[in-house]
Every structure is written in C-alpha cells, then in structure tokens.
Enzyme design. Structure first.
Site, PDB file in Angstrom:
ATOM      1  N   ASP A  25       0.834  -1.199   0.000  1.00  0.00           N
ATOM      2  CA  ASP A  25       0.000   0.000   0.000  1.00  0.00           C
ATOM      3  C   ASP A  25       0.873   1.256   0.000  1.00  0.00           C
ATOM      4  OD1 ASP A  25      -2.340   1.427   0.005  1.00  0.00           O
ATOM      5  OD2 ASP A  25      -2.730   1.178   2.147  1.00  0.00           O
ATOM      6  N   HIS A  42       2.554   3.435  -8.971  1.00  0.00           N
ATOM      7  CA  HIS A  42       2.482   1.992  -9.233  1.00  0.00           C
ATOM      8  C   HIS A  42       3.747   1.521  -9.960  1.00  0.00           C
ATOM      9  CE1 HIS A  42      -1.473   2.015  -7.628  1.00  0.00           C
ATOM     10  NE2 HIS A  42      -2.026   2.662  -8.644  1.00  0.00           N
ATOM     11  N   LEU A 136      11.997 -19.994  -4.636  1.00  0.00           N
ATOM     12  CA  LEU A 136      11.014 -19.059  -4.089  1.00  0.00           C
ATOM     13  C   LEU A 136       9.730 -19.204  -4.874  1.00  0.00           C
ATOM     14  CD1 LEU A 136      10.374 -16.518  -2.248  1.00  0.00           C
ATOM     15  CD2 LEU A 136      10.987 -15.147  -4.244  1.00  0.00           C
TER      16      LEU A 136
HETATM   17  C1  FPP Z   1      -1.991   0.012  -3.357  1.00  0.00           C
HETATM   18  O1  FPP Z   1      -1.565   1.335  -3.288  1.00  0.00           O
HETATM   19  C2  FPP Z   1      -1.401  -0.619  -4.528  1.00  0.00           C
HETATM   20  C3  FPP Z   1      -2.099  -1.195  -5.524  1.00  0.00           C
HETATM   21  C4  FPP Z   1      -3.570  -1.300  -5.528  1.00  0.00           C
HETATM   22  C5  FPP Z   1      -1.430  -1.740  -6.722  1.00  0.00           C
HETATM   23  C6  FPP Z   1      -0.186  -2.508  -6.440  1.00  0.00           C
HETATM   24  C7  FPP Z   1       0.485  -2.759  -7.713  1.00  0.00           C
HETATM   25  C8  FPP Z   1       1.815  -2.743  -7.924  1.00  0.00           C
HETATM   26  C9  FPP Z   1       2.806  -2.546  -6.879  1.00  0.00           C
HETATM   27  C10 FPP Z   1       2.327  -2.896  -9.281  1.00  0.00           C
HETATM   28  C11 FPP Z   1       2.317  -4.243  -9.918  1.00  0.00           C
HETATM   29  C12 FPP Z   1       2.620  -5.443  -9.108  1.00  0.00           C
HETATM   30  C13 FPP Z   1       3.397  -6.473  -9.495  1.00  0.00           C
HETATM   31  C14 FPP Z   1       3.324  -7.750  -8.799  1.00  0.00           C
HETATM   32  C15 FPP Z   1       4.374  -6.396 -10.602  1.00  0.00           C
HETATM   33  P1  FPP Z   1      -2.630   2.503  -3.430  1.00  0.00           P
HETATM   34  O2  FPP Z   1      -2.730   2.870  -4.866  1.00  0.00           O
HETATM   35  O3  FPP Z   1      -3.916   2.128  -2.801  1.00  0.00           O
HETATM   36  O4  FPP Z   1      -1.923   3.626  -2.618  1.00  0.00           O
HETATM   37  P2  FPP Z   1      -2.624   4.768  -1.762  1.00  0.00           P
HETATM   38  O5  FPP Z   1      -3.270   4.100  -0.578  1.00  0.00           O
HETATM   39  O6  FPP Z   1      -1.480   5.636  -1.361  1.00  0.00           O
HETATM   40  O7  FPP Z   1      -3.603   5.474  -2.656  1.00  0.00           O
END
Ligand code: FPP
Length: 256
Positions: A25, A42, A136
C-alpha cells in the site's frame, strides 16, 4: 509452512522457509506527494516488487504472496486499473527470464475470468516456464478476494456437509497444508487486512509500517523478518517451560 527453529525453548515455525505476504500500500500517496500521477507510484511499486523478490530468499523466505490487485480495486478509475494491469504484464514479460534463472516459481491467485486476455496469457506463459522452480514461490494476487476464495472452496459441498467437511474443504483448497502465512506485512500506514488471505493468516504475525510501498527496501524486509523471529509463536499452546509437571505446595498440586 512449518519450519523448525527454536527460540527460548519454544518450538516455532518453518523447516522449509517462511511464507511472507505483503499488502503493497502507498503507491498513490507516494506519487501524489511528489506531484506525480498515481500510475507513477504503481510504476515505482513495481521496482519495489523486483527488489523484494530478488532479496527475499536471502532472508529465509520460501513463499512470497503480494497483493497486486484486489477484487475491490475495480472501483478505481478505469485508467488506473488499466495501468496496474499493464504494469503487471510488463513486469512478467521483462522479468520472466530472471525469475526462471533465479529459481522463482510464479503463480497467480485470484479470478482469471475478468482480467485482460493479454495479461492472462502472460501469467500463464510465466507460470508454465517457471513451474519446476523451487527456490522461491512468488504468488501474485490479481483480482483477488479472500472472501470469494473461501466461498468458492465451499461451493461444491453438499447442503448436508458437516462443519468437519467444510473445514476439510477449506484446508484442502486454501492452505493445502502449506499455505499458512507466517508474516503479513502492510506498508502505507493502514492497519487492516482488506480481504487478503483471511483464512491463511489465522496465526500470522503482523507487521504494519508507515513506509510507502515504493520506498520499501530489502533492509525493511530484513528488519520485519528479524522482528518476526523474535516473537513467541504458541499457536494456542503454552511456552514449553510452563508445561513442566505441576507444582507441589504443601498438600496442593498447582498447575503452572
Ligand atoms: C496500493 O496502493 C497498490 C495497488 C492497488 C497496486 C499494487 C500494484 C503494484 C505494486 C504494481 C504491480 C505489481 C506487481 C506484482 C508487478 P494505493 O494505490 O492504494 O496507494 P494509496 O493508498 O497511497 O492510494
């Protein structure tokens, strides 16, 4: 995963390595704080995934489950949803050879019928290429809901199924004897599970950190695992030292 290191006479986990699960997050806030679009957060989050996967085995991790896209994330603007899918696909395409040669086995968990076809075929390609790897196990949760997974595990059971049958079906489908989470990490400062691995985290230890996911470094993983290893895990039992014979005081025997 049951492993077996000992600390202060308490048998705690893991003979074959730890199962660490991560709720990644903070990407959006990381980007906003820098005046960047959320997609840039992201993208930076993908770099953190790459670092974490590379270093996790060094810290005794055998299974790593990362929450890339929850079933509730469909509520986000379509452009953001598409950017996350695009990034996961790009990650798999670019990293496939590195994952294969590093002994990483990829598996996606979650629904497969709603994600873009291009992403699905990339997932299946990398799953097949890395299927024999054992160093892994990298599980990427995409369009994932733990409540749905639990419901689906019970879906085929007859109405007359007893609690014992339901329990066996859930164990077989969700944990299969080795799916339990040892350590669950959530970055970004929130302290909630957000429908992630609810069944598998029944005895997980939790580590919540204010660090935004794009800033997460291998040293942070190392620190979280060291803190985890210092904890007593009793799984409902008592410390070994307390299970010595009862104490005799005068004519009375006391349970310790
Ligand atoms: C949450 O942060 C994150 C996500 C919903 C997306 C996670 C995706 C990635 C890290 C990229 C792709 C993953 C892989 C496995 C290659 P948020 O957007 O909710 O953050 P915020 O709470 O600050 O708004």
């Amino acid at each position: 995963m049951q492993s077996a290191f000992m600390r202060n006479n308490f048998a705690v986990q893991s003979e074959s390595g730890l199962h660490v699960a991560i709720i990644m997050d903070g990407n959006g806030r990381w980007a906003t704080q820098r005046g960047l679009p959320r997609a840039a957060g992201h993208r930076a989050g993908v770099a953190a995934v790459r670092r974490t996967v590379e270093h996790a085995p060094d810290f005794g991790v055998r299974r790593l489950t990362v929450y890339a896209f929850s079933a509730d994330n469909w509520r986000r603007p379509s452009a953001e949803v598409q950017s996350i899918f695009w990034l996961i696909r790009a990650y798999l395409r670019i990293e496939c050879e590195r994952l294969r040669s590093a002994g990483v086995r990829l598996e996606a968990i979650g629904r497969r019928d709603r994600i873009p076809k291009g992403l699905l075929s990339e997932i299946e390609r990398v799953e097949s290429i890395t299927a024999a790897n054992r160093k892994l196990e990298l599980r990427v949760a995409v369009d994932y809901s733990s409540r749905d997974a639990i419901a689906r595990a019970c879906a085929g059971l007859p109405e007359s199924a007893s609690p014992k049958h339901v329990r066996a079906a859930l164990d077989a489908s969700l944990s299969a004897g080795h799916g339990d989470v040892d350590l669950l990490i959530r970055t970004g400062g929130e302290k909630r599970l957000s429908d992630f691995l609810l069944w598998e985290s029944a005895y997980a230890e939790f580590h919540f950190t204010p660090c935004m996911w794009p800033d997460f470094q291998p040293a942070d993983l190392d620190a979280a695992i060291n803190a985890f290893r210092a904890r007593e895990r009793r799984f409902g039992s008592v410390p070994a030292i307390a299970s010595v014979p009862a104490l005799q005081i005068g004519g009375t025997r006391w349970l310790r």
